[in-house]
Scaffold this motif. Structure first.
Motif, short mmCIF file in Angstrom:
data_model
loop_
_atom_site.label_atom_id
_atom_site.label_comp_id
_atom_site.label_asym_id
_atom_site.label_seq_id
_atom_site.Cartn_x
_atom_site.Cartn_y
_atom_site.Cartn_z
N CYS A 108 35.99 32.78 52.65
CA CYS A 108 37.42 32.99 52.86
C CYS A 108 38.20 32.88 51.55
CB CYS A 108 37.95 32.01 53.90
SG CYS A 108 39.71 32.13 54.22
N MET A 109 37.80 31.92 50.71
CA MET A 109 38.47 31.78 49.42
C MET A 109 38.19 32.98 48.52
SD MET A 109 37.80 27.71 48.71
CE MET A 109 39.00 27.55 47.39
N ASP A 110 37.00 33.57 48.62
CA ASP A 110 36.71 34.79 47.86
C ASP A 110 37.60 35.94 48.28
OD1 ASP A 110 34.78 33.89 46.10
OD2 ASP A 110 33.17 34.11 47.57
N ARG A 111 37.89 36.01 49.58
CA ARG A 111 38.70 37.12 50.08
C ARG A 111 40.18 36.93 49.79
NH1 ARG A 111 35.25 36.37 54.54
NH2 ARG A 111 36.89 35.22 55.63
N LEU A 112 40.69 35.71 50.04
CA LEU A 112 42.14 35.50 50.01
C LEU A 112 42.61 34.76 48.77
CD1 LEU A 112 42.72 34.55 53.75
CD2 LEU A 112 42.85 36.78 52.68
N LEU A 113 41.73 34.05 48.08
CA LEU A 113 42.12 33.32 46.87
C LEU A 113 41.15 33.67 45.74
CD1 LEU A 113 42.83 29.78 48.41
CD2 LEU A 113 44.51 31.51 47.79
N PRO A 114 41.09 34.90 45.34
CA PRO A 114 40.11 35.28 44.31
C PRO A 114 40.46 34.66 42.96
CG PRO A 114 41.61 37.10 44.76
CD PRO A 114 41.93 36.03 45.77
#
Length: 546
Positions: A108-114
């Motif tokens: 999720c962090m890769d998708r929304l907090l790159p």
């Protein structure tokens, strides 16, 4: 020639069209949906008001840009985060993260907090947890993770990146703690606390949106450290020193959420180490913030009641524990309510009162309170042998509950209850008979016990030292004594305290005085709110309540 006319009436869509529309809508994972909800709440509740010229000149209206500093330090930030943490979206995201592990949080962090450095922390923790699970048994690849949305979603707004990152780090730490990876949870929580603390800085303005998230990270770190047991005692002691420094910084920063959380963690540590005097000094010197969350207030009242019970202040302990039990949520937190109810029963017995029988048969508490029902029965009948057998039978349970020290003080109460029963039943009874009935050492011990009971006002009698007997006096009218006055005083004090707490808990509109002043001057027509604004305020108040 007559041509057919086309109907302009709308037709109902077919089932195929509905299915196509539903399939076209991208489905969000629970963590993604929770982050989007947090983003909307922060951007809505912390949106800057438009300038006064916007009403007259909508084209040339100017607004303050929504920056990260504005969102974090405005008064609505902490309120929006607290409302989000109690939302069903947050509960669904926590359950999903506990099931899938930290790897789902990293995705999720890769998708929304790159590009955030914390992604590598969570990914490393998830890799260690996956390797440990593979050592225990094979992992089903089909159920290890869900497929993310096919399209790349838009990242979280820059103004709420710090809040989203702190929330996701909390989910990862909670997932590690629930899975039993206490060492990894402690390591990740230490990095998360350092990251969020550096983002929070030394801002002294209240209502910071990172405050509730930082307080939750402190609590998760304490849970992870306590889960390690006695193998990492040095780390737990070091955490206590860090909590003291962090509490000092939270007081300087006017951070109410972290003040309440850290104060409870320090009291919990001192009580676990049996440092009762140090805990009492901390309780008296450190003030609990008034606007803290209800859960932290319940914990603080429990710790204060436990400290005062150990310091022989049973009346104050009974008041604190009763207040904490009333404020505790009734639909959740059963373990906390059981813990408070156990201590409350023991304190009530130490005060010389017998709890009601219905307390021991509450829903979900019957098995946990069964040993205390046996002890209460022994105290009520005043039989010292029954009391000692009940304590010895349930000694392991009482020690694990942390009430064995207090229950060991009940032996005197058992003797007093039995002596009171004998004084009411017999107008004259020998000291040797009292010793045999109460299982005392001899007539001399019975004489000392009777003398102390007469001095304390437990019984109204006199001792004949020559004839070696106890003579009870006739019962007098209770309304001729000061007992009714004392009972009315206790009830009136309780009502006044309840009224004062209700007044302090009342909420007032932010600019009520200014509105009344403008209304008195006849300028109320320009500042009247629209129906949409009133409906929005009502919705916000309902969200705060839930």
């Amino acid at each position: 020639e007559i041509k057919p006319t086309t109907s302009t009436e709308p037709t109902a869509p077919s089932a195929e069209a509905n299915s196509e529309d539903k399939s076209a809508i991208p489905s969000l994972l629970p963590i993604d949906a929770a982050l989007r909800r947090l983003e909307r709440l922060l951007l809505r509740d912390t949106a800057p008001p438009a300038s006064s010229s916007s009403a007259s000149d909508p084209v040339g209206s100017s607004t303050v840009p929504v920056t990260a500093e504005y969102v974090a330090t405005t008064g609505g930030g902490a309120r929006a985060v607290r409302r989000f943490l109690s939302h069903p979206f947050a509960a669904a995201a926590r359950t999903y993260a506990d099931t899938k592990g930290p790897s789902a949080v990293a995705e999720c962090m890769d998708r929304l907090l790159p590009g955030r450095p914390s992604i590598s922390w969570v990914r490393d923790s998830g890799a260690r947890m996956s390797s440990a699970m593979q050592m225990d048994g094979p992992v089903d690849a089909a159920n290890s993770s869900d497929e993310p949305p096919s399209e790349q979603p838009n990242p979280i707004a820059l103004s709420v990146v710090s809040e989203a990152e702190a929330y996701l780090l909390g989910l990862a730490v909670h997932s590690l703690w629930r899975s039993g990876e206490h060492a990894s949870a402690l390591e990740l929580s230490a990095k998360a606390v350092a990251c969020v603390s550096s983002a929070l800085g030394t801002d002294v303005r209240t209502g910071h949106s990172l405050s509730p998230l930082l307080g939750r990270l402190y609590r998760y770190r304490s849970l992870a450290a306590s889960g390690l047991g006695m193998s990492e005692v040095a780390s737990v002691d070091g955490l206590h020193r860090e909590h003291a420094v962090a509490h000092r910084m939270a007081c300087l920063r006017n951070d109410k959420e972290c003040q309440a959380t850290l104060l409870n963690l320090m009291l919990q540590y001192l009580l676990s180490k049996n440092l009762v005097e140090e805990a009492q000094k901390l309780m008296k010197n450190a003030s609990f913030p008034e606007n803290a969350s209800n859960n932290q207030l319940c914990r603080y009242l429990y710790y204060c009641g436990r400290i005062e019970a150990l310091q022989l202040e049973y009346t104050n302990a009974f008041a604190k524990l009763s207040q904490g039990l009333r404020k505790a949520p009734t639909n959740t937190g059963l373990a906390f309510r059981i813990t408070v109810q156990r201590l409350l029963v023991v304190v009530q017995l130490l005060m010389g009162e017998i709890p009601e029988r219905s307390i021991f048969f509450q829903s979900g508490m019957r098995a946990a309170l069964a040993p205390y029902l046996q002890i209460t029965h022994a105290v009520r009948i005043g039989d010292l042998q029954v009391f000692e057998s009940a304590v010895s039978k349930n000694s392991s349970t009482l020690r694990s509950d942390g009430t064995y020290t207090l229950i060991s003080r009940l032996a005197h109460s058992v003797v007093k209850a039995g002596l009171r029963r004998l004084a009411v039943s017999y107008s004259r009874i020998g000291l040797a008979d009292i010793a045999s009935r109460l299982s005392l050492d001899g007539a001399l011990s019975a004489e000392f016990v009777c003398a102390k009971a007469i001095r304390d006002g437990v019984i109204d009698a006199t001792i004949d030292h020559k004839e070696r007997f106890l003579k009870s006096h006739e019962l007098v009218d209770v309304y001729a004594t000061t007992e009714p006055q004392e009972a009315f005083h206790r009830r009136i004090t309780y009502c006044l305290n309840t009224h004062n707490e209700a007044v302090r808990a009342m909420r007032y509109p932010p600019d009520a005085a200014k509105a009344m002043l403008e209304a008195s001057r006849g300028n109320a027509g320009d500042d009247e709110k629209t129906d949409e604004e009133k409906a929005q305020e009502l919705e916000d108040e309902l969200d705060d309540d839930y």
